[in-house]
Design a protein around this motif. Sequence first.
Motif, short mmCIF file in Angstrom:
data_model
loop_
_atom_site.label_atom_id
_atom_site.label_comp_id
_atom_site.label_asym_id
_atom_site.label_seq_id
_atom_site.Cartn_x
_atom_site.Cartn_y
_atom_site.Cartn_z
N LEU A 137 0.66 -1.30 -0.21
CA LEU A 137 -0.41 0.00 -0.44
C LEU A 137 0.45 1.33 -0.27
O LEU A 137 1.62 1.47 0.71
N ALA A 138 0.81 1.66 -0.95
CA ALA A 138 1.51 3.04 -0.89
C ALA A 138 0.97 4.37 -1.70
O ALA A 138 1.31 4.69 -2.73
N THR A 139 -0.01 4.69 -0.79
CA THR A 139 -1.54 6.01 -1.00
C THR A 139 -0.89 6.87 -0.10
O THR A 139 0.06 6.98 0.97
N PRO A 140 -1.58 8.69 -0.59
CA PRO A 140 -1.04 9.70 0.16
C PRO A 140 -1.38 9.03 1.98
O PRO A 140 -0.33 9.98 2.21
N ASP A 141 -2.38 8.75 2.24
CA ASP A 141 -2.79 8.70 3.49
C ASP A 141 -1.76 7.64 4.50
O ASP A 141 -1.56 7.94 5.14
N VAL A 142 -1.02 7.11 3.40
CA VAL A 142 0.26 6.07 4.25
C VAL A 142 0.98 7.14 4.51
O VAL A 142 1.76 7.29 6.03
N PHE A 143 1.82 7.97 3.74
CA PHE A 143 2.90 8.65 3.56
C PHE A 143 2.53 9.76 4.47
O PHE A 143 3.46 10.10 5.55
N ILE A 144 1.70 9.93 4.87
CA ILE A 144 0.70 11.64 5.60
C ILE A 144 1.12 10.78 6.62
O ILE A 144 1.71 11.62 7.98
N ARG A 145 0.98 9.65 7.07
CA ARG A 145 0.93 8.84 8.84
C ARG A 145 3.11 8.47 9.27
O ARG A 145 3.28 9.14 9.97
N LEU A 146 3.25 7.93 7.50
CA LEU A 146 4.65 7.90 8.04
C LEU A 146 5.50 9.50 8.55
O LEU A 146 6.66 9.19 9.13
N GLY A 154 11.73 12.80 15.50
CA GLY A 154 12.56 13.98 16.00
C GLY A 154 13.26 13.97 14.79
O GLY A 154 14.76 14.50 14.36
N GLN A 155 13.43 12.84 13.72
CA GLN A 155 13.83 12.19 12.39
C GLN A 155 13.20 13.41 11.32
O GLN A 155 12.89 12.70 10.80
N PHE A 156 13.44 14.56 11.39
CA PHE A 156 12.73 15.37 9.86
C PHE A 156 14.01 15.43 9.04
O PHE A 156 12.61 15.33 7.70
N ASN A 157 15.52 14.60 8.84
CA ASN A 157 15.02 14.69 7.21
C ASN A 157 14.63 13.00 6.74
O ASN A 157 14.62 13.14 5.69
N GLU A 158 14.47 12.02 7.36
CA GLU A 158 13.67 11.02 7.11
C GLU A 158 12.00 11.30 7.05
O GLU A 158 12.00 10.92 5.47
N ALA A 159 11.92 12.51 8.34
CA ALA A 159 9.69 13.28 7.48
C ALA A 159 10.52 13.38 6.12
O ALA A 159 9.34 13.43 5.02
N THR A 160 11.23 14.12 5.63
CA THR A 160 10.84 15.46 4.52
C THR A 160 11.49 14.66 3.47
O THR A 160 11.03 14.40 2.26
N ALA A 161 11.94 13.24 3.19
CA ALA A 161 12.29 12.30 2.44
C ALA A 161 11.07 11.63 1.85
O ALA A 161 10.43 11.38 0.71
N VAL A 162 10.77 10.99 3.09
CA VAL A 162 9.54 10.48 3.19
C VAL A 162 7.82 10.87 2.24
O VAL A 162 7.51 10.78 1.09
N CYS A 163 7.82 12.69 2.49
CA CYS A 163 7.17 13.68 2.42
C CYS A 163 7.09 13.58 0.44
O CYS A 163 6.90 13.29 0.09
N GLU A 164 8.81 13.82 0.57
CA GLU A 164 9.13 14.04 -1.11
C GLU A 164 8.74 12.72 -1.72
O GLU A 164 8.22 13.00 -3.10
#
Length: 194
Positions: A137-146, A154-164
């Motif tokens: 499952l790779a839907t926008p709501d999954v990326f939002i939750r991740l 506090g993992q801002f770099n990883e969060a940015t990469a996931v969001c991108e």
Amino acid sequence: MSILYNENSKMISVAQPDEATEIFAINVAQINKLSKSIIAESNPNFTPKPNDNTTAMIQKMFQTGITKMKEQKLNDALKSISLAIEMATRNRSPYEAFALQLQELQFMLKHKIDLELVLGKPMDALQDLEMLMGTGLATPDVFIRLTDALLKLGQFNEATAVCERGLSLSPNETKLKALILQCNRLLAEYNGDI
């Protein structure tokens, strides 16, 4: 490699286990599990569709969790939904149709992850998100939750990469656009740029 068949138990085994690869041994174990399940089935006309009794128990447990969530009993809701997921993954026969179970599991996991994020358990949510993404499952709501879970950790770099990554799959998702701005702001604050 040769395989031995036991006529009494109807199970197979590897003739020389020390020569078997790990994948081969796993395949033999899966065949034996499926065989045991089919042999144990008492209905001669069974079909691969999910068992109605098991489905009813899982749905009832899940609905109990939803009810508890509406009553703001979030910890109880999390327990009920977790139990429903465990029942869905462990109590089903291996020959049951998996496509229906997969949709059911994804739906319940999303609710469990939401509860974990609300209850301040982002590490648990991250583990369940990994499982959810493992189901394909790779839907926008999954990326939002991740992204939310990573931000809470506090993992801002990883969060940015996931969001991108989420935005690359769904460039018009407004929540992801807002989250990327939040990620950039939090990363700038953390680095002392603001």
